[in-house]
Design an enzyme around this catalytic site. Structure first.
Site, PDB file in Angstrom:
ATOM      1  N   THR A 554     -35.213  11.998 -64.762  1.00  0.00           N
ATOM      2  CA  THR A 554     -36.549  12.088 -64.184  1.00  0.00           C
ATOM      3  C   THR A 554     -36.401  12.274 -62.674  1.00  0.00           C
ATOM      4  O   THR A 554     -35.295  12.314 -62.149  1.00  0.00           O
ATOM      5  CB  THR A 554     -37.336  10.778 -64.398  1.00  0.00           C
ATOM      6  N   LYS A 578     -32.494  11.995 -57.492  1.00  0.00           N
ATOM      7  CA  LYS A 578     -31.832  11.773 -56.207  1.00  0.00           C
ATOM      8  C   LYS A 578     -32.350  10.541 -55.479  1.00  0.00           C
ATOM      9  O   LYS A 578     -31.804  10.152 -54.461  1.00  0.00           O
ATOM     10  CB  LYS A 578     -32.106  12.975 -55.282  1.00  0.00           C
ATOM     11  N   LYS A 681     -30.098  15.605 -49.906  1.00  0.00           N
ATOM     12  CA  LYS A 681     -28.785  16.035 -50.399  1.00  0.00           C
ATOM     13  C   LYS A 681     -27.706  15.870 -49.333  1.00  0.00           C
ATOM     14  O   LYS A 681     -26.619  15.367 -49.612  1.00  0.00           O
ATOM     15  CB  LYS A 681     -28.838  17.495 -50.865  1.00  0.00           C
TER      16      LYS A 681
END
Ligand code: ADP
Ligand code: ASP
Ligand code: MG
Length: 814
Positions: A554, A578, A681
């Site tokens: 998810t 993330k 990221k």
């Protein structure tokens, strides 16, 4: 002469009794047969229940009595279509006596061991009579002989000791003159030398059979039951358990003493001295070869022969500095326990003699504590020792094998595999003979422990991974399909048995402890129970399976907030979400710590570059001692898609819309276009490089128009793209004028990170980046000038799913 014993389930229904009769008929053609039978399955328990209800003035003893009656009437009627009068009148007589006995117990409010033996004896008396008479009705040469006239014991009710001399001569005398081919004897029951009914202990029909076999010095004793032999471990707990072909008397005794109920422990004794093998066979599968217990053909190559467990254990600890170096404490402790008739199952003592720990049946715990505290009353008053501490809710698990002593490292393997699965060990005992290593653990962990140990010692070649997936949208669905396709390959080539045990989307969840059938998972999920995140976690925890992995597919922060709970239960976490890794630094560090502490892998390769091996490569560089000096990367497949398709012939709005519709952006495209996703990221890469930073530390200069930045909703945002088309066209025109391409670049240099749109000149490795590709360049001490470059598709359901899959397999290879 042949001696066979049939247990409770073997005579538990008319069908099964018919099987028994068929087996006996075949045997009797070539030899005389003595057949020992248990009570009909479950009847002994019911009789005891009725007795206790009556004792406690609970009128429902009548219902229990009626159920005993009905079970027998049904069996008699099903077995004997006609000629059942003799049996029914015997049943009537016995049931009357039973009812009177129960009424008596009810009246006087008391159930002594002596009365209890009288009570349970009805079970075997009825079953043996019914079987013998049915055989006679069918024209077979059969008689029932009441074992109470043969087996003589002392008056130790509920577990009497046998007078072997008298018993053997009774049995030999009887069979010398018996003419029938088949003799049916009730197991379990006996008579004291004073003429009272006694029993040989729960499960004691096996023992009766061994006594008869020894008295008659037969070639072999056959114990027929509901499983095909003595298994490597309890087959009801471990599906992969399999029957042991040959096992020594000592091993069989040890396994049964530690809970392998298939054989009552004292059974071995009478036949051992005479070297009579015991053959365990399955009434429902008579052609299965079963297990031979003897001293022959023992395979010395196997070290661990079996694993067993006993539930309902209490641990008693006697502790105190006053015990050190002073003799006599243990003597007094064990004397007290012996006087109280408390059976000690396991003993451990710390080397400082500071404490002695014993494992006993929980039912004896209170009695034992009272008695021991009384014995050490003075020492307790003087604070030399503490009052006995009792812990309950425990079990013993034991590894058994004659040959373990010749092999190093078995206990090491045992405890490390238990530890890896977060199974806490309360006490350990290993006899000097090293036939047995046992450990006390929580009852709730038994199934997991047995499965873990069985896998470790008997299936060493395959490892089972139990996977729980939350989020089965685009990526999750691909993952399930990939698992389905690769299952057989993994088993055959990597020896990984991957099973999906739980699946959930935001509405429904479904679990199957044996593995969800992946050919039909959508349907099963559709018909599943209502999903909640905490409910999902609770089920994963309660199932308590070894090598459990929670997979988060998810983008939900509530799901990410639960990782710590999973890790604390030693459940591995694999995430493409993330949020956790880019959350507050303290949380990221906590998850890393928990992962180490609980030996639960936490893997998130797909957080950066989808399926590309970016994080794994980075981890390997760092682990091997390299140092990251700089990272230059294009990490957004979505932004790449957008800027590769945006030019003076297209509209920025339309390109973004297309990217959203084709699944290249998050459902909310602002997460991608604002640069937040890329910032997360690069943050994760920086952290994995060993730098401690937070999202706020990353400089992010937005290329969006003011209205775009400020938009409150996705619709507003799309509207701003239309209104501010000129703003975006200007960005394109500026780049084009310099013969550059627009790329959204993430950088990490000397501990600082930034993200932003850049004009990339021709010749730069980023210039020709196509479609939704990602590229990461690592400059390190070992790669100072020519960076290590990882490039390829960095978005898309299939590659993300395969990245998740790779992480799951990484856990398996761990
Ligand atoms: P019976 O009524 O025939 O005497 P039991 O119920 O006493 O049968 O014993 C058979 C049961 O023992 C099996 O059904 C199984 O659940 C249990 N069991 C426990 N450990 C083992 C083992 N290692 N091998 C086989 N059976 C086992
Ligand atoms: N019927 C007795 C019991 O249930 C004895 C036996 O089955 O072996 O314990
Ligand atoms: Mg039994």
């Amino acid at each position: 002469m042949k001696v066979l014993k049939f247990g409770g389930t073997s005579v538990g229904s008319s069908n099964n009794i018919n099987n028994v009769i068929n087996i006996l008929e075949t045997y009797s053609k070539s030899s005389k047969v003595a057949c020992i039978v248990s009570a009909v399955g479950g009847i002994t328990d019911k009789l005891l229940l009725a007795g206790n209800q009556a004792k406690n003035k609970d009128k429902s003893f009548v219902n229990t009595f009626n159920s005993v009656k009905d079970i027998h009437i049904d069996i008699i009627k099903e077995l004997n279509t006609s000629q059942s009068d003799t049996i029914l009148s015997y049943l009537d007589e016995k049931l009357n006596a039973l009812k009177n006995l129960l009424d008596g117990i009810y009246l006087i409010n008391e159930l002594s061991p002596k009365t209890s033996d009288k009570l349970v004896s009805f079970g075997e008396l009825l079953s043996s009579f019914i079987i013998a008479e049915t055989m006679k009705n069918r024209g077979l040469s059969a008689e029932r002989k009441n074992s109470q006239q043969l087996i003589v014991t002392n008056s130790n009710f509920t577990k009497a000791e046998v007078n072997y001399n008298l018993t053997y001569s009774n049995i030999q005398g009887y069979f010398k003159s018996a003419n029938q081919q088949i003799t049916i004897l009730p197991g379990f029951i006996s008579k004291s030398d004073t003429g009272e009914i006694t029993t040989l202990g729960r499960g004691g029909s096996d023992f009766t059979a061994a006594i008869v076999a020894a008295a008659l010095k037969v070639e072999q004793l056959e114990i027929w039951t509901d499983v095909s032999g003595m298994y490597t471990t309890n087959p009801k707990m471990v599906k992969q358990a399999y029957p042991i072909k040959n096992i020594s008397y000592q091993e069989a005794m040890e396994l049964s003493h530690f809970g392998a109920k298939v054989l009552y422990p004292p059974t071995v004794q009478p036949v051992l001295d005479l070297n009579i093998p015991i053959h365990i066979k399955n009434t429902n599968a008579p052609n299965d070869s079963g297990t031979i217990i003897s001293n022959q053909n023992i395979n010395n190559n196997t070290t661990v022969k079996g694993i067993s467990n006993i539930g309902n254990i209490a641990l008693l600890t006697l502790e105190g500095s006053g015990m050190i170096g002073i003799p006599g404490f243990s003597k007094r402790l064990f004397e007290t326990l012996a006087q109280e008739k408390v059976n000690v199952i396991l003993i451990t003592q710390a080397s400082s003699e500071h404490s002695i720990c014993i494992g006993i049946d929980t039912n004896d715990a209170e009695r034992a504590k009272t008695a021991v505290d009384k014995t050490f009353e003075n020492e307790i008053a003087l604070h030399k020792i503490d009052p006995i501490v009792v812990e309950t809710g425990l079990s013993i698990i034991a590894l058994v094998g004659d040959n373990m002593k010749n092999h190093q490292g078995i206990s090491g393997k045992m405890f490390s595999s238990l530890g890896k699965n977060n199974i806490n060990i309360r006490a350990i005992a290993q006899g000097a003979s090293e036939k047995n290593i046992s450990a006390v653990i929580a009852y709730k962990d038994v199934k997991k422990a047995l499965n873990t140990l069985h896998e470790q010692f008997f299936e060493a070649k395959t490892k089972q991974l139990n996977v729980f997936i939350t989020g089965v949208g685009n990526v999750g669905e691909r993952l399930v399909e990939q698992i389905k396709q690769q299952k057989i390959f993994l088993k055959e080539n990597l020896k990984i048995n991957l099973r999906v045990i739980g699946l959930s989307n935001s509405r429904k969840m479904v679990f199957n402890e044996d593995g969800i059938d992946l050919n039909d998972w959508k349907n099963q999920l559709f018909n599943g129970e209502q999903a909640t995140l905490s409910g999902f976690f609770q089920q994963v925890k309660d199932l308590n399976l070894r090598n459990s992995i929670f997979v988060d597919v998810t983008a939900n922060s509530d799901v990410a907030n639960l990782y710590a709970n999973y890790l604390r239960e030693s459940i591995g976490v694999v995430a493409c979400n993330k949020i956790a890794c880019s959350s507050d630094l303290d949380n990221y560090k906590l998850l890393k710590r928990l992962s180490l502490k609980y030996n639960a892998p936490f893997l998130f390769e797909t957080n950066v570059g989808a399926g590309l091996p970016v994080i794994d490569t980075l981890n390997n560089l760092v682990a091997s001692g390299d140092k990251i000096t700089s990272i230059q990367a294009v990490l957004s497949g979505s932004l790449n898609f957008v800027f590769n398709n945006f030019n003076d012939n297209t509209k920025f709005h339309d390109v973004v819309k297309q990217a959203q519709e084709e699944g290249y952006t998050e459902p909310d495209p602002r997460i991608d276009l604002s640069g937040v996703d890329v910032a997360r990221k690069i943050l994760i890469l920086a952290r994995e490089s060993g730098v401690e930073m937070n999202l706020e530390d990353i400089s992010n200069e937005s290329f969006l128009s003011e209205a775009g930045i400020k938009s409150d909703t996705v619709d507003d945002f799309f509207q701003s793209l239309i209104t501010d088309e000129v703003h975006y066209q200007n960005l394109y025109a500026s780049a084009k004028a310099k013969n550059c391409q627009l790329k959204y670049v993430a950088q990490f240099n000397n501990g600082k990170a930034s993200v932003g749109l850049q004009e990339i000149p021709e010749g730069h490795p980023f210039y020709n980046l196509e479609g939704k590709d990602n590229i990461v360049m690592f400059y390190t001490q070992r790669y100072p000038e020519q960076p290590m470059i990882i490039k390829g598709a960095g978005a898309g359901a299939d590659v993300t799913a395969s990245g998740l899959f790779a992480d799951i397999i990484r856990v398996g290879n761990n």
